[in-house]
Design a protein around this motif. Structure first.
Motif, PDB file in Angstrom:
ATOM      1  N   MET A   1       0.822  -1.207   0.000  1.00 53.26           N
ATOM      2  CA  MET A   1       0.000   0.000   0.000  1.00 53.26           C
ATOM      3  C   MET A   1       0.854   1.254   0.000  1.00 53.26           C
ATOM      4  SD  MET A   1      -3.145   0.890  -0.219  1.00 53.26           S
ATOM      5  CE  MET A   1      -4.071  -0.534   0.332  1.00 53.26           C
TER       6      MET A   1
ATOM      7  N   GLU B   1       3.513   1.770  -1.660  1.00 55.11           N
ATOM      8  CA  GLU B   1       3.870   2.069  -3.040  1.00 55.11           C
ATOM      9  C   GLU B   1       2.780   2.868  -3.732  1.00 55.11           C
ATOM     10  OE1 GLU B   1       4.419  -1.397  -5.412  1.00 55.11           O
ATOM     11  OE2 GLU B   1       4.621  -0.275  -7.261  1.00 55.11           O
TER      12      GLU B   1
ATOM     13  N   ARG C   1      -2.994  -2.002 -11.634  1.00 53.03           N
ATOM     14  CA  ARG C   1      -3.100  -2.800 -10.425  1.00 53.03           C
ATOM     15  C   ARG C   1      -1.802  -2.733  -9.628  1.00 53.03           C
ATOM     16  NH1 ARG C   1      -5.543  -7.087 -13.870  1.00 53.03           N
ATOM     17  NH2 ARG C   1      -7.706  -7.458 -13.229  1.00 53.03           N
ATOM     18  N   SER C   2      -1.970  -2.678  -8.312  1.00 54.94           N
ATOM     19  CA  SER C   2      -0.815  -2.800  -7.432  1.00 54.94           C
ATOM     20  C   SER C   2      -1.314  -3.103  -6.034  1.00 54.94           C
ATOM     21  CB  SER C   2       0.007  -1.506  -7.438  1.00 54.94           C
ATOM     22  OG  SER C   2       1.187  -1.678  -6.681  1.00 54.94           O
ATOM     23  N   GLU C   3      -0.731  -4.149  -5.449  1.00 51.72           N
ATOM     24  CA  GLU C   3      -1.070  -4.559  -4.088  1.00 51.72           C
ATOM     25  C   GLU C   3      -2.563  -4.766  -3.903  1.00 51.72           C
ATOM     26  OE1 GLU C   3       0.768  -2.254  -1.025  1.00 51.72           O
ATOM     27  OE2 GLU C   3       2.654  -2.067  -2.113  1.00 51.72           O
ATOM     28  N   GLY C   4      -3.180  -5.405  -4.900  1.00 50.71           N
ATOM     29  CA  GLY C   4      -4.575  -5.821  -4.769  1.00 50.71           C
ATOM     30  C   GLY C   4      -5.599  -4.730  -4.949  1.00 50.71           C
TER      31      GLY C   4
END
Length: 527
Positions: free
Chosen positions: A1, A3, A214-217
């Motif tokens: 999160m 990031e 997308r990143s970390e869900g």
């Protein structure tokens, strides 16, 4: 999160459950349904609400009689059920209409439909003709597939004695008359957006999604607004960009997809009123195509639509001269007085984003919708392909069903027959509402009051407030459009330009000249 928040260094990103791309009927319908189930929602539309396909339809809530020839029984049944569900929820912007279908031996199938192939096999002597008995069988199914309760059923007309025959070529002696419904398409979109906002959704217009990753869900969505870029974090993403759905997948999402859309241009012409009754005509051509001729905005007739493959930007869709000639010639086969280009007062064209099912022609392409869910990497994206205006509410329910596994405890569907803003009165209550409005505001003419009720329903009284004279409504811009109404449209209905007002929130552009429209635009920009 961490990031994600580093990437949103220009300011903290909002975090929501659902981000919807596209402010057409499907996007606004999904946003409304989701917000009503308790999800936090943001919807972003690159232009004005309903600026694309959703303001350029034939304005009909219909089951799709001709889809029966393609054996699309499920789609027709769902659409027929929805007609009456939606009538109950929006009796101001939707109403029943009777359709007159003249009969003649020249009627033909479009080549290649499943029904035409079957009939050619078992009855080759028909040579592609669409017989009366088959039409009547289709209308029997149409009357009974959808649990019809409000709308009257099919009957046979003698065109020699019925008023519907007076405008037609005398060679047409008989017709079937059946029921479908009218809808103010772009107002439907705006009312869904308003109701979504009332239930907690954020509605962003003139806000283009330029990137979503997308990143970390989660999804980090970058939106370009007039004041600059904005970033929003979302647990799920819906791509309901209509004709731009494939561009969003390849561009903002930077993904590949096996599904694609087929862009089909539907063009319409509007003429001076061609006949003096309130019924619609359903015309069948010798080429197997069909068109409608519909009473429009009290003094006009709407004729359409074409089905042409569209290349290029959907925003550039225009009714070509060839399409105008085609529609005039088609209608002239039926009307006693030929329809010519000189009769045309306005044209419009929209691009339908049909799901590409590999059909051999634009007409044969399915009008059904396909919802494609990709949950790779944890954060789901739902891409919406195809669909039709009649089934937008069911499409929204299906979209939330697809997303339900990602939102444990999601509330059940709720939108069936729940009124849209201004629609909280009986289906047959328009005349009574008009009289109430005239009694409370004696300066209103009957057409003026009827226009306000058809646009705003029970909210027309709120718009007028305590006005007892026309002067109480402020400046008049022509065609009964006043300062009070412009304030309403700007404050409550996301209108920013004259085009938003006179071609989407209304069709007053048919009655206003260029100077009047320029004055409206100047007022809105200065408000």
């Amino acid at each position: 999160m961490a990031e994600l928040h580093e990437r949103a260094a220009s300011g903290p990103a909002d975090i929501v459950d659902l981000f919807v791309i596209g402010g057409g009927v499907n996007g606004c319908g999904i946003a409304r349904d989701a917000a009503g189930r308790g999800l936090s929602v943001v919807l972003a539309e690159q232009g004005d609400l309903a600026q694309g396909t959703s303001s350029a339809s034939t304005k009909l809530f219909h089951g799709g009689l001709r889809y029966l020839e393609y054996f699309e029984i499920r789609l027709v049944r769902e659409s027929l059920i929805e007609r009456e569900t939606l009538l109950a929820a929006m009796p101001h912007i939707s109403w029943p209409m009777r359709f007159v279908l003249p009969l003649h031996p020249d009627m033909r199938f479009e080549g290649g439909t499943p029904t035409s192939r079957l009939l050619s096999l078992v009855m080759p002597w028909m040579k592609g003709r669409r017989p009366d008995w088959l039409i009547r069988l289709g209308l029997f199914l149409y009357d009974n597939l959808g649990g019809r309760k409000i709308l009257p059923g099919t009957r046979t007309l003698d065109l020699a004695t019925d008023p519907a025959g007076r405008a037609l070529n005398p060679k047409f002696r008989r017709a079937y008359e059946y029921s479908d419904c009218w809808v103010e398409d772009s107002r439907l979109v705006v009312l869904n957006a308003r109701d979504a906002e009332a239930r907690g959704a954020q509605i962003l217009t003139r806000a283009k999604v330029v990137r979503a990753e997308r990143s970390e869900g989660m999804w980090l969505v970058t939106v370009e607004e007039a004041r600059g870029p904005r970033q929003i974090l979302a647990r799920a993403l819906v791509n309901a960009a209509g004709p731009w759905v494939a561009q969003v997948i390849a561009g903002a999402l930077r993904q590949n997809s096996r599904e694609s859309v087929r862009l089909v241009r539907g063009s319409h012409i509007v003429t001076h009123r061609l006949y003096d009754h309130d019924r619609c005509y359903f015309f069948q051509g010798s080429d197997g195509r069909i068109i409608f001729a519909i009473p429009y905005e009290q003094d006009f007739t709407l004729i359409g639509t074409t089905d042409q493959e569209h290349q290029g930007d959907p925003a550039d869709a225009r009714c070509t001269e060839a399409e105008q000639d085609y529609l005039c010639a088609f209608a002239s086969q039926y009307f006693a007085r030929p329809v010519t280009r000189e009769d045309i007062v306005w044209t419009y064209s929209g691009v339908r984003p049909l799901y590409d099912d590999g059909a051999g022609s634009a007409t044969a392409a399915t009008r059904d919708y396909v919802l494609s869910l990709d949950a790779t990497g944890g954060a789901p994206v739902l891409n919406v392909f195809g669909g039709k205006i009649t089934t937008y509410r069911r499409l929204a329910e299906s979209a939330l069903a697809k997303l339900r596994p990602h939102f444990p405890g999601l509330a059940p569907g709720w939108t069936a027959q729940v009124p849209l803003p201004g629609g909280d009165f009986p289906v047959d209550g328009v005349a009574s509402l008009v009289e109430q409005l005239k009694a409370a505001h004696p300066f209103l003419t009957a057409p003026w009051a009827a226009r306000l009720v058809r646009a705003y329903g029970t909210e027309a009284a709120e718009l007028l407030g305590g006005a007892q004279t026309a002067a109480d409504l402020g400046r008049h811009f022509g065609a009964t459009l006043t300062e009070a109404e412009l304030r309403w449209l700007g404050a409550k209905e996301y209108a920013r330009t004259a085009e938003d007002v006179v071609w989407r929130r209304s069709k007053l552009g048919l009655r206003l000249d260029g100077a009047q429209i320029a004055e409206i635009d100047a007022w809105l920009r200065g408000a």
